[in-house]
Design an enzyme around this catalytic site. Structure first.
Site, PDB file in Angstrom:
ATOM      1  N   ASP A  30       0.827  -1.216   0.000  1.00 23.49           N
ATOM      2  CA  ASP A  30       0.000   0.000   0.000  1.00 23.49           C
ATOM      3  C   ASP A  30       0.855   1.257   0.000  1.00 23.49           C
ATOM      4  O   ASP A  30       0.541   2.237  -0.670  1.00 23.49           O
ATOM      5  CB  ASP A  30      -0.920   0.022   1.228  1.00 23.49           C
ATOM      6  N   SER A  72     -14.926 -23.933 -29.735  1.00 23.11           N
ATOM      7  CA  SER A  72     -15.474 -24.681 -28.610  1.00 23.11           C
ATOM      8  C   SER A  72     -14.815 -26.064 -28.595  1.00 23.11           C
ATOM      9  O   SER A  72     -13.945 -26.350 -29.413  1.00 23.11           O
ATOM     10  CB  SER A  72     -16.987 -24.775 -28.719  1.00 23.11           C
ATOM     11  N   LYS A 111     -11.356 -27.940 -16.399  1.00 21.92           N
ATOM     12  CA  LYS A 111     -12.214 -27.123 -17.261  1.00 21.92           C
ATOM     13  C   LYS A 111     -12.966 -26.161 -16.355  1.00 21.92           C
ATOM     14  O   LYS A 111     -13.899 -26.533 -15.644  1.00 21.92           O
ATOM     15  CB  LYS A 111     -13.179 -28.000 -18.046  1.00 21.92           C
ATOM     16  N   GLU A 134     -10.106 -18.211 -18.938  1.00 22.85           N
ATOM     17  CA  GLU A 134     -11.445 -18.262 -18.366  1.00 22.85           C
ATOM     18  C   GLU A 134     -11.492 -17.342 -17.151  1.00 22.85           C
ATOM     19  O   GLU A 134     -10.712 -17.517 -16.209  1.00 22.85           O
ATOM     20  CB  GLU A 134     -11.728 -19.720 -17.963  1.00 22.85           C
ATOM     21  N   LYS A 167      -5.544 -31.889 -24.169  1.00 20.24           N
ATOM     22  CA  LYS A 167      -5.064 -31.280 -25.416  1.00 20.24           C
ATOM     23  C   LYS A 167      -3.802 -31.999 -25.854  1.00 20.24           C
ATOM     24  O   LYS A 167      -2.923 -32.246 -25.015  1.00 20.24           O
ATOM     25  CB  LYS A 167      -4.732 -29.792 -25.201  1.00 20.24           C
ATOM     26  N   CYS A 207     -46.685 -30.533  16.490  1.00 18.90           N
ATOM     27  CA  CYS A 207     -47.341 -30.453  17.803  1.00 18.90           C
ATOM     28  C   CYS A 207     -48.443 -29.410  17.855  1.00 18.90           C
ATOM     29  O   CYS A 207     -49.097 -29.241  18.882  1.00 18.90           O
ATOM     30  CB  CYS A 207     -46.313 -30.166  18.892  1.00 18.90           C
ATOM     31  N   CYS A 213     -41.167 -23.223  16.082  1.00 15.29           N
ATOM     32  CA  CYS A 213     -42.285 -23.807  16.812  1.00 15.29           C
ATOM     33  C   CYS A 213     -42.094 -23.425  18.273  1.00 15.29           C
ATOM     34  O   CYS A 213     -40.997 -23.552  18.823  1.00 15.29           O
ATOM     35  CB  CYS A 213     -42.256 -25.328  16.652  1.00 15.29           C
TER      36      CYS A 213
HETATM   37  S1  IVH Z   1      -9.411 -24.733 -24.468  1.00 16.13           S
HETATM   38  C1  IVH Z   1      -9.539 -24.800 -28.768  1.00 16.13           C
HETATM   39  N1  IVH Z   1      -9.012 -25.082 -21.908  1.00 16.13           N
HETATM   40  O1  IVH Z   1     -14.498 -24.392 -22.219  1.00 16.13           O
HETATM   41  C2  IVH Z   1      -9.674 -24.938 -27.334  1.00 16.13           C
HETATM   42  N2  IVH Z   1     -11.127 -24.264 -22.620  1.00 16.13           N
HETATM   43  O2  IVH Z   1     -16.140 -25.868 -24.172  1.00 16.13           O
HETATM   44  C3  IVH Z   1     -10.687 -24.046 -26.747  1.00 16.13           C
HETATM   45  N3  IVH Z   1     -12.678 -23.773 -20.808  1.00 16.13           N
HETATM   46  O3  IVH Z   1     -14.894 -21.840 -24.572  1.00 16.13           O
HETATM   47  C4  IVH Z   1     -10.736 -23.956 -25.318  1.00 16.13           C
HETATM   48  N4  IVH Z   1     -11.343 -24.327 -19.149  1.00 16.13           N
HETATM   49  O4  IVH Z   1     -14.495 -21.189 -22.148  1.00 16.13           O
HETATM   50  C5  IVH Z   1      -9.875 -24.702 -22.853  1.00 16.13           C
HETATM   51  N5  IVH Z   1      -8.519 -25.396 -19.647  1.00 16.13           N
HETATM   52  C6  IVH Z   1      -9.377 -25.009 -20.606  1.00 16.13           C
HETATM   53  C7  IVH Z   1     -10.672 -24.535 -20.306  1.00 16.13           C
HETATM   54  C8  IVH Z   1     -11.523 -24.186 -21.351  1.00 16.13           C
HETATM   55  C9  IVH Z   1     -12.535 -23.853 -19.474  1.00 16.13           C
HETATM   56  C10 IVH Z   1     -13.925 -23.335 -21.512  1.00 16.13           C
HETATM   57  C11 IVH Z   1     -13.689 -22.258 -22.537  1.00 16.13           C
HETATM   58  C12 IVH Z   1     -14.198 -22.797 -23.836  1.00 16.13           C
HETATM   59  C13 IVH Z   1     -15.095 -23.892 -23.395  1.00 16.13           C
HETATM   60  C14 IVH Z   1     -15.146 -24.949 -24.461  1.00 16.13           C
END
Ligand code: IVH
Length: 677
Positions: free
Chosen positions: A42, A87, A121, A179, A295, A416, A431
């Site tokens: 701070d 997605s 996720k 995210e 991945k 009761c 009660c």
């Molecule tokens: S990778 C091409 N990694 O899940 C890869 N997505 O269903 C695209 N999400 O839109 C996303 N945790 O909002 C990736 N460790 C993670 C994630 C993640 C959450 C969400 C993200 C995406 C959705 C896809």
């Protein structure tokens, strides 16, 4: 000194302050290992702010003082993503995971085991962060994947997102994807605050995060506990490592927050092991997740695999069972608790939530029923996590059927028929029947016999209910009058189990004063308070006659607890039951009252955090208080010692931050033993 060098000096000073603050942010948010106290941070911050106020021409947009804009924005403009935000496909079981892996290897025309990264996720909102020359320039939502909204002003308020990347070597343009989410703790305190101020309550952490990012006034967003995990990159003008795991490590070095649970796995078997491990620890994680993501680690292989429609062929998500489902509210019943508290309970059309069939859920109290405007016949959202009681969190108003019936609190107890009372300003109705109410006496007996109270082995809830319903007993004293024959005549009881129960009841008579006091079920007298009372007075008779002034001297006893204690012992019926119990042979060893000379920790402030293994936090608290220590809920400069159990979190961090002494459970045990607590 010339003007020029004066100015140069000033600029250097401002730059240095910003760099220091940036580095402290990095250590705090990203490394989870701060090296300065909040106070020191701070001071640096205020020094910088003062200089900027005096010399506004020195303000830059990446200055840590410039996170929160001063004005609401008019609306969100649209942003076209340079690369679409994709997605993910789903798998729900091992077979589908194996199929996914099979497809990957077929496409790569290779039988070699594929290395995957495994990531939680996160259940939040996807955002894109564009850094140009290391400077956060644009932040946007995913939108439909091609076009999102410009939420830069709001994203800038999130402390764990750097306004300027640290270190060197970052690409000229770097689009980071991640995210944004709200931690479980942040969500729950936000909702508590909202409830207290009669403001809008959010259904879940994800909605709360979404609502916060969509505020037009960034000053509002700044007050919301938002956080981020970065998980990939989008458009990049420059060099990056060639695997997903190295990219994440590199992002972290540049000051971006990545998830500490990310691991690599060889082939689907190891992926499944990761999935199970995370599923197992789901409730312990401080944030909501809805599955894990796999991945292909190598970017070379990712590029070979490419995309199909809007999802990559090199990644998939492995979903967890949902913790929220919708179902129909069939009816509402009113349950009576040990202290008479009336809880509206939803009877639901059975629904699978997180792998368990749920047919009952709590509606908490009538304030909640009114807030949600829930009616019988409605379609409702039910939430269930871990071992907690499922709850109704929302009504799907669009699906409200005609004739949905309003829920009305009965005026008399459903058990009761005594009047139900709701004192002004309290959320809970009760009660008024006290122990004439069979529901209350059943709960009181269950509590009395429970493990942490008198610990009567083999006296299950169903048996207690039968005993009360058949009139065999009406209060806790009746337990010790029961004969083996009487018990054997109950449903599901044989001669042997009846005999065992008589022996268990006999055994339970030898107890301790704190347990006995706790077992009586006096309102607000939990284990810790019972222990404090026992240690302060040494015997029951003294507690029974103690006046309010004296009670208030007991550690942790305030006016409310004192009032309930007085009320309890003022009722002849209660005194009679206590006497009967003692006459039946309930007894405990005498306690040496701790006098002031025996308070070696007098004046010391302790904070307990994380979970202890050998004792409960309440026990530890009571023992520390017995030695004269004050046990506080939050860490400050006045704290002398923090006891950190398992999975200790922010309090431990704060203690380290402030340089407060930290001990673990073993050291606490030694400390207590030293003073013979
Ligand atoms: S990778 C091409 N990694 O899940 C890869 N997505 O269903 C695209 N999400 O839109 C996303 N945790 O909002 C990736 N460790 C993670 C994630 C993640 C959450 C969400 C993200 C995406 C959705 C896809």
């Amino acid at each position: 000194m010339t003007q020029i060098s004066d100015r140069q000096q000033l600029e250097d000073k401002v730059k240095d302050l910003r760099e220091q603050l940036r580095e402290h942010n990095f250590r705090y948010y990203i490394k989870d290992d701060p090296t300065v106290s909040d106070g020191a941070y701070d001071t640096l911050f205020h020094t910088l702010r003062k200089l900027e106020e005096e010399y506004p021409q020195l303000i830059t947009s990446d200055s840590p003082t410039q996170r929160v804009g001063a004005q609401p924005i008019e609306g969100f403009t649209q942003v076209t993503h340079r690369l679409p935000m994709l997605s993910l496909g789903n798998v729900f079981n091992d077979e589908e995971l194996n199929d996914f892996d099979r497809r990957v290897r077929d496409r790569l025309e290779s039988e070699a085991i594929v290395e995957y990264t495994c990531e939680p996720k996160i259940d939040g909102l996807a955002v894109s962060l564009l850094y140009v020359d290391g400077l956060l320039t644009l932040a946007s939502t995913r939108g439909d994947g091609s076009v999102g909204e410009n939420i830069t002003e709001n994203v800038r308020t999130i402390g764990s997102i750097p306004l300027q990347l640290r270190g060197q070597g970052y690409p000229k343009e770097l689009e980071v994807r991640g995210e944004v989410f709200m931690s479980k703790q942040g969500f729950s305190s936000l909702n508590k605050r909202a409830l207290a101020n009669s403001e809008k309550v959010f259904v879940n952490a994800r909605n709360a995060a979404a609502g916060s990012l969509r505020q037009l006034d960034p000053r509002m967003t700044a007050k919301r506990p938002l956080d981020i995990f970065c998980y990939s990159v989008g458009y990049v003008d420059g060099e990056l490592p060639n695997t997903q795991s190295e990219i994440l490590a590199q992002l972290q070095e540049w000051g971006l927050k990545t998830n500490p649970e990310v691991k690599t796995a060889m082939g689907p078997k190891e992926c499944t092991a990761y999935y199970l491990d995370i599923l197992n620890r789901r409730d312990e994680l401080g944030y909501e997740i809805d599955g894990v993501v796999y991945k292909v680690n190598s970017l070379t292989l990712q590029n070979k695999l490419g995309f199909v429609s809007r999802a990559p062929r090199w990644a998939t998500s492995h979903k967890f069972p949902a913790q929220e489902e919708t179902t129909r509210l069939l009816d509402v019943e009113f349950q009576v608790g040990r202290t008479g508290a009336i809880t509206p309970v939803a009877r639901l059309e059975p629904v699978l939530v997180g792998g368990v069939t749920v047919s009952n859920a709590t509606l908490h109290n009538m304030d909640e029923v009114e807030r949600m405007d829930v009616r019988v016949g409605d379609t409702v959202m039910v939430y269930r996590a871990g071992d907690v009681i499922p709850k109704v969190v929302k009504v799907i108003l669009d699906k409200r059927a005609e004739g949905a019936k309003r829920i009305v609190m009965p005026s008399v107890c459903p058990v009761c028929e005594s009047p139900i009372e709701k004192p002004e300003g309290e959320a809970v109705a009760r009660c008024s029947g006290g122990l004439i109410c069979k529901a209350q006496s059943k709960e009181a007996i269950k509590h009395f016999a429970s493990r942490r109270a008198m610990d009567v082995d083999g006296l299950g809830d169903k048996l207690v209910e039968q005993l009360v319903d058949t009139g065999k007993i009406s209060n806790v004293a009746g337990l010790f009058e029961l004969s083996a024959e009487q018990l054997a005549s109950m449903d599901r009881m044989g001669a042997k189990s009846a005999e065992n129960l008589v022996v268990a009841l006999e055994k339970s008579k030898m107890t301790t004063l704190p347990r006995f006091l706790f077992a009586l079920g006096i309102r607000e007298v939990g284990e810790a308070t019972a222990l404090n009372l026992a240690n302060f007075y040494g015997d029951l008779a003294a507690i029974q006659v103690a006046n309010e002034e004296s009670l208030l001297e007991v550690p942790d006893v305030g006016p409310i607890v004192a009032r309930y204690l007085k009320l309890f012992f003022a009722q002849p019926h209660n005194v009679e039951v206590v006497e009967q119990l003692q006459q039946s042979g309930v007894h405990w060893p005498a306690i040496d009252v701790v006098t002031n000379q025996d308070k070696p920790l007098e004046g010391q402030v302790f904070v307990l955090t994380g979970s202890l293994i050998k004792m409960t936090r309440n026990e530890a608290k009571a023992q520390l208080q017995q030695l004269g220590a004050k046990v506080s809920g939050s860490v400050s400069k006045k704290t002398h010692c923090v006891v950190a159990g398992d999975a200790a979190g922010s309090k431990l961090k704060k203690a380290q931050d402030l340089g407060v002494d930290v001990i673990d459970e073993n050291e606490l045990e030694k400390l207590l033993a030293r003073y013979n607590a």
